[in-house]
Design an enzyme around this catalytic site. Sequence first.
Site, PDB file in Angstrom:
ATOM      1  N   HIS A 175      37.138  42.843  33.709  1.00  0.00           N
ATOM      2  CA  HIS A 175      36.476  43.370  34.892  1.00  0.00           C
ATOM      3  C   HIS A 175      37.283  44.606  35.284  1.00  0.00           C
ATOM      4  O   HIS A 175      38.204  44.534  36.104  1.00  0.00           O
ATOM      5  CB  HIS A 175      36.461  42.328  36.018  1.00  0.00           C
ATOM      6  CG  HIS A 175      35.732  41.077  35.647  1.00  0.00           C
ATOM      7  ND1 HIS A 175      34.373  40.926  35.823  1.00  0.00           N
ATOM      8  CD2 HIS A 175      36.158  39.923  35.071  1.00  0.00           C
ATOM      9  CE1 HIS A 175      34.000  39.725  35.396  1.00  0.00           C
ATOM     10  NE2 HIS A 175      35.082  39.103  34.929  1.00  0.00           N
ATOM     11  N   THR A 176      36.956  45.732  34.654  1.00  0.00           N
ATOM     12  CA  THR A 176      37.781  46.933  34.766  1.00  0.00           C
ATOM     13  C   THR A 176      37.880  47.472  36.184  1.00  0.00           C
ATOM     14  O   THR A 176      38.903  48.050  36.538  1.00  0.00           O
ATOM     15  CB  THR A 176      37.270  48.043  33.829  1.00  0.00           C
ATOM     16  OG1 THR A 176      35.911  48.334  34.135  1.00  0.00           O
ATOM     17  CG2 THR A 176      37.396  47.624  32.372  1.00  0.00           C
ATOM     18  N   CYS A 177      36.864  47.308  36.994  1.00  0.00           N
ATOM     19  CA  CYS A 177      36.915  47.816  38.370  1.00  0.00           C
ATOM     20  C   CYS A 177      38.000  47.116  39.187  1.00  0.00           C
ATOM     21  O   CYS A 177      38.485  47.659  40.175  1.00  0.00           O
ATOM     22  CB  CYS A 177      35.568  47.625  39.066  1.00  0.00           C
ATOM     23  SG  CYS A 177      34.250  48.603  38.349  1.00  0.00           S
ATOM     24  N   PHE A 178      38.340  45.903  38.768  1.00  0.00           N
ATOM     25  CA  PHE A 178      39.289  45.087  39.530  1.00  0.00           C
ATOM     26  C   PHE A 178      40.601  44.847  38.800  1.00  0.00           C
ATOM     27  O   PHE A 178      41.431  44.063  39.269  1.00  0.00           O
ATOM     28  CB  PHE A 178      38.640  43.741  39.879  1.00  0.00           C
ATOM     29  CG  PHE A 178      37.315  43.894  40.563  1.00  0.00           C
ATOM     30  CD1 PHE A 178      37.237  44.323  41.884  1.00  0.00           C
ATOM     31  CD2 PHE A 178      36.134  43.647  39.879  1.00  0.00           C
ATOM     32  CE1 PHE A 178      36.020  44.482  42.502  1.00  0.00           C
ATOM     33  CE2 PHE A 178      34.907  43.796  40.498  1.00  0.00           C
ATOM     34  CZ  PHE A 178      34.847  44.220  41.810  1.00  0.00           C
TER      35      PHE A 178
END
Length: 139
Positions: A104-107
Amino acid sequence: IFDYRELELLLCGLPNINVQDWKNNTIYKGQYASKGAKHKVIQWFWETLENANQEQRARFLQFCTGTSRVPVQGFRALQGSDGNIKTFNIVSIDLKTCMYPRAHTCFNRIELPLYKNREQLVNFVTQTINMDPTGFTME
């Protein structure tokens, strides 16, 4: 022809990724929370990254965060997609849910399956590092 991740590595060069700094600035959740870095799966995970070369570490960091670069201040200053500091997280998931780590790259978060042995973890993490990053999905 290069994909955008390979182009980033080509233009910026390989970063020097300090696995100990990464480890020191990681939060563990799910079944990993109680033992943290002492959980056997987490120990195998960090050993796998320690044994990886800089390119492999950079590719895995790209998989997890969307970039192969570490901030100048180290992993404690890792930013999310909104520009705010987002500490790297490892969350446990059941092996039946998914065999591969999920990012989950955004997080700055990965879901790391509860592997039964070191060989299984090394196999699936290594495959993740070596997969073509464009259009990858496990849904």
